[in-house]
Write a protein that holds these residues in place. Structure first.
Motif, PDB file in Angstrom:
ATOM      1  N   UNK A   1       4.254  -0.275  -8.301  1.00 42.72           N
ATOM      2  CA  UNK A   1       4.140   1.909  -8.673  1.00 42.72           C
ATOM      3  C   UNK A   1       3.496   2.061  -9.112  1.00 42.72           C
ATOM      4  N   UNK A   2       3.159   1.367 -10.938  1.00 41.41           N
ATOM      5  CA  UNK A   2       2.463   2.135 -11.269  1.00 41.41           C
ATOM      6  C   UNK A   2       1.598   1.408 -11.536  1.00 41.41           C
ATOM      7  N   UNK A   3       1.617   0.696 -10.315  1.00 39.52           N
ATOM      8  CA  UNK A   3      -0.096   0.566 -10.211  1.00 39.52           C
ATOM      9  C   UNK A   3      -1.277  -0.104 -11.090  1.00 39.52           C
ATOM     10  N   UNK A   4      -0.358  -0.901 -11.454  1.00 42.29           N
ATOM     11  CA  UNK A   4      -0.994  -2.278 -13.306  1.00 42.29           C
ATOM     12  C   UNK A   4      -1.906  -2.586 -12.201  1.00 42.29           C
TER      13      UNK A   4
ATOM     14  N   UNK B   1       0.955  -0.890   0.096  1.00 45.05           N
ATOM     15  CA  UNK B   1      -0.016  -0.340  -0.189  1.00 45.05           C
ATOM     16  C   UNK B   1       0.806   0.804   0.187  1.00 45.05           C
TER      17      UNK B   1
ATOM     18  N   UNK C   1       3.443 -10.981 -14.516  1.00 39.79           N
ATOM     19  CA  UNK C   1       4.451 -10.299 -14.580  1.00 39.79           C
ATOM     20  C   UNK C   1       5.490  -9.438 -13.704  1.00 39.79           C
TER      21      UNK C   1
ATOM     22  N   UNK D   1       6.526   7.765  -6.203  1.00 34.46           N
ATOM     23  CA  UNK D   1       7.227   7.665  -7.157  1.00 34.46           C
ATOM     24  C   UNK D   1       8.241   8.861  -7.183  1.00 34.46           C
TER      25      UNK D   1
ATOM     26  N   UNK E   1      -6.144  -9.373 -17.401  1.00 33.39           N
ATOM     27  CA  UNK E   1      -5.469  -8.634 -17.293  1.00 33.39           C
ATOM     28  C   UNK E   1      -4.742  -8.672 -15.809  1.00 33.39           C
TER      29      UNK E   1
ATOM     30  N   UNK F   1       3.527   4.014  -2.031  1.00 33.74           N
ATOM     31  CA  UNK F   1       3.428   4.370  -3.416  1.00 33.74           C
ATOM     32  C   UNK F   1       4.323   5.018  -3.677  1.00 33.74           C
TER      33      UNK F   1
ATOM     34  N   UNK G   1       8.162  -2.006  -9.176  1.00 32.12           N
ATOM     35  CA  UNK G   1       7.917  -1.118 -10.116  1.00 32.12           C
ATOM     36  C   UNK G   1       6.342  -1.503 -10.310  1.00 32.12           C
ATOM     37  N   UNK G   2       5.920  -2.911 -11.219  1.00 29.66           N
ATOM     38  CA  UNK G   2       4.798  -2.785 -11.235  1.00 29.66           C
ATOM     39  C   UNK G   2       3.535  -2.564 -10.464  1.00 29.66           C
TER      40      UNK G   2
ATOM     41  N   UNK H   1      -0.704  -9.271 -15.394  1.00 29.19           N
ATOM     42  CA  UNK H   1      -0.125  -8.128 -14.599  1.00 29.19           C
ATOM     43  C   UNK H   1       0.770  -8.049 -13.238  1.00 29.19           C
TER      44      UNK H   1
END
Lengths: 629, 405
Positions: free
Chosen positions: B290-293, B30, B271, B34, B264, B32, B287-288, B268
């Motif tokens: 943090x990109x919130x995929x 939880x 990945x 950036x 999807x 993030x 990264x996955x 994800x």
């Protein structure tokens, strides 16, 4: 086998599952790790929204009022930001989006950082070209070709769209909106948002940097966007443009032209006007301030968002009630006008100091004699009066298909007692109400609809813009927003008496608007010069209609602090009526439906689900009471 | 009372370690990041609070005299059934009626139903002088009541958990394996019906196994014919289905057919786990993530975060922790001497193990998405409480065994 045998089964199963998962993890992370690392680093795989094209808006002849034009927008993917300082400097230099603002954007999107955020809208194409080289250094930025709105002429009814704000997003996020969505902010764009928006599509992006398909999914099941419905209005661009052009420069006011038989709005002018296109790119704080601070309030829609004392155009209402309650008939002569009337210890003046003598209702309307109506009002009860006014759809929202319509106002005893105390004598106020002065307030569209109802033999039709939708589905305006028909509380005999009065205003010597003549049609109308607190000069009103073989159009002209209705407002109405009759053939000519709308299946009209009851959001109605001018 | 000598410290410590791992995973899931900006949502400390609540509840459970605990099972089960019924009338969240919202915390009655159903079923299975057939029927009935209502919610994944724990309990109750095989066989026949070779192979193995159990010729013949009939009728049934119904089933079995929905998420997650490599991307560096995929990756997809940030080593350590926990439970099952409690412990073993492996399997793309959270790791109060209580029940049984004859 002993009884504990099952535990061995449990252990075998546990071991088996454990080994399977371990092997799978080893394969995925150790053997294929670098493959997935590469995909992850370049974000090759993601869900992308395909924005639906917003429906356009046409006049009844399919001429554009609002159209979509291509635009270049700059987007940011916050999750890709590596060097915040460099990005901030770059954006400040090129787009004046400073560090603080950028921080806010990132803060807002931190938990949905794979969504693109719009940074700059409608970037000129030359800028896009010159920047394309530099953007290579900022993988988090990219341009996307989209569409923006172009409003063909300045007006108050189309409204405009804008980026969704935080409140709206929280409210509508379940209805297919993103933080980048455009949403109708005012006017038709807001009122018919549900129709024109369409439904965004989705596609999966799964190609690597060289454009090779990664084949992670069995199929590219793209969901095509469903474009929004276009609106065809009842408006006529020619009449609209003409009405705009004859509006005296520098003046404030409104013109409404309505088709009597259908209730459709043909022209809708509020002056001074503003160009909705200024909202299509980021509006600077100063510009916004100037527009809001301007004393002439260009943002104010004077047709429905402002209510004014109606003055003498209100007299037919008083006359109607008098006739209906049999207080008077066609021939009744009321008090002698000697330039005014003494009531108690107060002398109420007539507009003409010379006086009109004793007159009947028709003559009183013709010359707009105040004394006749003063006298009449004393014979009427205020509660009945209010009820009658409301039944005439005055002091009530007409339900025109625009947001935030004002109600107008008509007081009752309770209101007087609350406002002025219980000891007040209502008589003096009632006398003023009879001539459309005092506390009564009307919007120009209410007046227009009321006069249309008189012309239409007492059937009041809800004024409206929407004729039908075209595009994926063709709905009639009636289906989307049923047009109310209401019978005025005036019987046909009495209606004819009022019509006769309105006729003599325009056509009999001595009438207050004797110059209103139109070739090919009979004119009816009433002038008004309303005193008001704004200034010494009266508001000028004229509301009238023309009848050829059938009732044609109603024109209501309202000019703030412009003088007398007969002198200032009536000539404008005459011009519009003449323009209408002069171009009758072309206005009424059968409409050529453009090819792109012909192909659609018109049968969709019948098979639509029955949802018209809640297809539209109820208009946001401001809670505060109507204030007085 | 806690009997210090008999308390299973290993199991308790394993539980604590796994829960702490979960809180760490929730913290990073939880978060993030950036650039240099780091923002954290408060899920991790909420989970911490739930952990303390769990500790309190477990303490009370250990204090609770065994007779009272035994008496409570039936009324609580019935109360839970009532909740399961009432929850159907709550407003839908994401299209399902699963949660009661009380003071900002949500309670999912299907979670508590898992444990209570196990307790009740074990009680009924260990009634004396029950024939094997009756045990089967009663067991099914106990599970059917909650499962029906959970199906209406709808929550298909959770109902699977009930069936699996029921089977584990049947096994512990000493019901012969061929019964279980007979029960499962129609399901396998349906799955096998996609290709004739599979049908032949399956029926062959089926008959062999039945013969190995020395069943009567009548049983073998009838069940074989039934299964062959099912396998043959299935394609006809399948052909009779509407295309969207077929698609729904196919998508459940193979989510990559639906790239815009379940597929999807699975891709994800895959990945994310895959890109973690051997040693992972490091603490907070996914990264996955943090990109919130992946939306809401602190719940069902939390394992993908572990895989992404701690790599194969981290994932393997977590797997081993779970392995040790379950191994320890099997030891406990062996040590518990009372039939009813043995069955309860087996049911708990089945239900926790199934959830664990299904969830991890889902995160690495091995099994369909079912909406089953990872026990002790995924964020969720009622989930953590019930799973913790389940382990607590086993601890209590171990602890109390001295008091039984």
């Amino acid at each position: 086998m002993d009884r504990l045998n099952f535990i061995h089964y449990f252990r075998i199963l546990l071991g088996l599952l454990f080994v399977i998962l371990l092997i799978a993890l080893f394969y995925l992370q150790v053997m294929q790790g670098s493959y997935y690392k590469q995909i992850a680093e370049s974000n090759f795989v993601r869900l992308r929204r395909i924005i639906a094209t917003r429906g356009e808006i046409y006049d009844h002849k399919y001429r554009s009022i609002v159209e979509n034009v291509p635009s270049q927008n700059l987007y940011l993917i916050t999750g890709r930001i590596r060097n915040f300082k460099a990005l901030s400097d770059f954006l400040t230099a090129e787009f004046n989006v400073g560090g603080e603002e950028l921080h806010q954007i990132i803060e807002k999107t931190r938990f949905r950082s794979y969504e693109d955020v719009i940074i700059a809208e409608n970037v000129p194409y030359e800028t896009v070209l010159t920047l394309s080289e530099k953007l290579n250094y900022y993988p988090e930025l990219f341009f996307r070709s989209e569409t923006t709105r172009n409003y063909i002429f300045p007006n108050h009814f189309t409204g405009y769209v804008g980026r969704i704000n935080e409140d709206e997003y929280q409210k509508y996020k379940d209805e297919d909106y993103t933080i980048n969505s455009q949403i109708g902010k005012t006017g038709l764009e807001k009122f018919y948002e549900v129709l024109v928006k369409g439904r965004d599509g989705r596609e999966i992006v799964q190609v690597d940097s060289r454009g090779r398909n990664l084949n992670l999914f069995r199929n590219d099941s793209t969901i095509e966007p469903e474009n929004g419905l276009s609106l065809v209005l009842t408006l006529d661009n020619d009449i609209q443009t003409y009405a705009e052009s004859i509006f005296p420069t520098g003046m404030r006011g409104a013109i409404v032209v309505m088709d009597i038989k259908s209730g459709g709005v043909l022209a809708y002018v509020s002056k001074p006007s503003f160009d909705p296109n200024v909202f299509m790119s980021k509006i600077s704080a100063e510009d916004w301030q100037t527009m809001n601070d301007d004393v002439s309030k260009p943002m104010l829609d004077r047709v429905i968002h402002a209510a004014y004392p109606p003055g003498s155009v209100f007299k037919p209402v008083t006359a109607g009630l008098g006739l209906e309650k049999s207080v008077i008939n066609q021939y009744t002569l009321l008090a002698n006008c000697v330039g005014g009337l003494q009531i108690g210890n107060r002398f109420f003046k007539c507009w003409s100091s010379a006086g009109h003598g004793r007159s009947n209702v028709i003559d009183a309307i013709k010359v707009s004699c105040d004394v006749f109506f003063y006298d009449l009002s004393m014979k009427l009860k205020l509660e009945e009066y209010k009820q009658f006014v409301n039944q005439c759809m005055l002091g009530q929202r007409t339900g025109l298909d625009l947001p935030n319509e004002r109600m107008g106002f008509f007081p009752d005893t309770e209101w007087y007692h609350k406002t002025f105390g219980k000891r007040i004598s209502i008589l003096g106020h009632k006398v003023n109400l009879a001539i459309g002065q005092g506390e009564v307030l009307c919007t120009p569209v209410q007046i227009c609809a009321f006069y249309s109802a008189i012309a239409n033999n007492g059937v009041w039709i809800q004024p409206h813009f929407l004729d039908k939708t075209v595009g994926k589905n063709s709905f009639s305006g009636q289906f989307i927003n049923p047009v109310k028909h209401i019978k005025l509380p005036i019987n046909s005999q009495n209606l004819q008496i009022i019509q006769q009065g309105l006729f003599s205003v325009c056509n009999v010597p001595g009438g207050t608007a004797n110059s209103v003549r139109v070739k090919g049609a009979t004119t009816f109308g009433k002038t008004g010069s309303a005193e008001n607190v704004r200034g010494r000069t009266t508001h000028a009103w004229f509301s009238g209609y023309i009848v050829s073989d059938t009732p044609e159009i109603t024109v209501t002209v309202f000019l703030e602090n412009a003088g007398h209705g007969g002198g200032v407002a009536a000539p404008l109405a005459t011009k519009i009526m003449n323009y209408y009759m002069g171009n009758y053939q072309s206005i009424k000519a059968p409409v050529q439906v453009p090819l792109q709308f012909l192909e659609q299946d018109m049968s969709t009209l019948e098979q639509m689900p029955n949802q018209n009851a809640n297809i539209l959001p109820t208009a946001d109605i401001p809670a505060e009471a109507e204030s007085h001018d | 009372m806690i009997n210090k000598k008999k308390f299973d410290y290993t199991l308790a410590v394993l539980l604590i370690i796994i829960i702490i791992t979960g809180i760490i995973a929730i913290y990073t899931a939880s978060t993030s990041k950036i650039g240099e900006n780091i923002s954290v949502k408060d899920y991790w400390w909420r989970q911490l609070i739930f952990t303390f609540i769990l500790a309190g509840v477990l303490f009370l459970l250990f204090k609770l005299p065994m007779p009272i605990f035994d008496v409570l099972v039936v009324p609580l089960y019935i109360l839970n059934l009532i909740f399961l019924f009432l929850v159907l009338f709550t407003p839908a969240i994401n299209g399902a009626h699963r949660w009661f919202n009380i003071f900002g915390f949500s309670y999912q009655p299907s979670e508590s139903a898992k444990l209570l159903t196990i307790l009740l079923t074990a009680r009924i299975l260990s009634k004396e002088h029950l024939s094997e057939l009756r045990q089967l029927i009663y067991g099914f009935l106990c599970v059917l009541a909650p499962v029906m209502m959970i199906m209406i919610e709808p929550d298909f994944g959770t109902t699977l958990v009930f069936w699996i724990s029921l089977f584990a309990m049947f096994a512990a109750a000493g019901i012969p394996a061929f019964y279980l095989l007979l029960i499962v066989s129609p399901l396998i026949s349906i799955i096998a019906s996609f290709h004739w070779m599979f049908i032949v192979l399956w029926i062959f193995i089926f008959v062999l196994v039945l013969l190995w159990f020395r069943l009567s010729w009548v049983t073998v013949t009838v069940s074989t014919i039934l299964n062959i009939f099912l396998a043959i009728i299935m394609p006809v049934f399948w052909g009779g289905m509407k295309e969207y119904q077929q698609n729904r089933i196919l998508t459940f079995l193979d989510p990559t057919r639906d790239p815009l929905g379940a597929g999807y998420q699975i891709i994800q997650a895959k990945i994310a786990v895959g890109s973690g490599g051997t040693i992972g991307k490091g603490w907070l560096e996914g990264t996955q993530k943090n990109m919130n995929f992946l939306p809401e990756h602190h719940t069902d997809f939390i394992f993908s975060i572990v895989g992404e940030e701690f790599g194969f080593i981290g994932s393997a350590i977590l797997l081993i922790l779970f392995f040790l926990l379950f191994w320890r439970i099997t030891l406990a099952i062996r040590e518990i001497r009372v039939r009813e409690r043995k069955i309860v412990a087996s049911g708990i073993f089945g239900y926790l193990m199934f959830q664990t492996f299904i969830n991890i399997g889902m995160n690495i793309g091995l099994v369909p998405t079912t909406g089953i959270p990872l026990p002790f790791i995924s964020y969720g109060g009622s989930n953590l409480l019930i799973n913790g209580l389940a382990i607590g029940v086993i601890l209590k049984y171990l602890n109390e065994r001295g008091f039984i004859k």
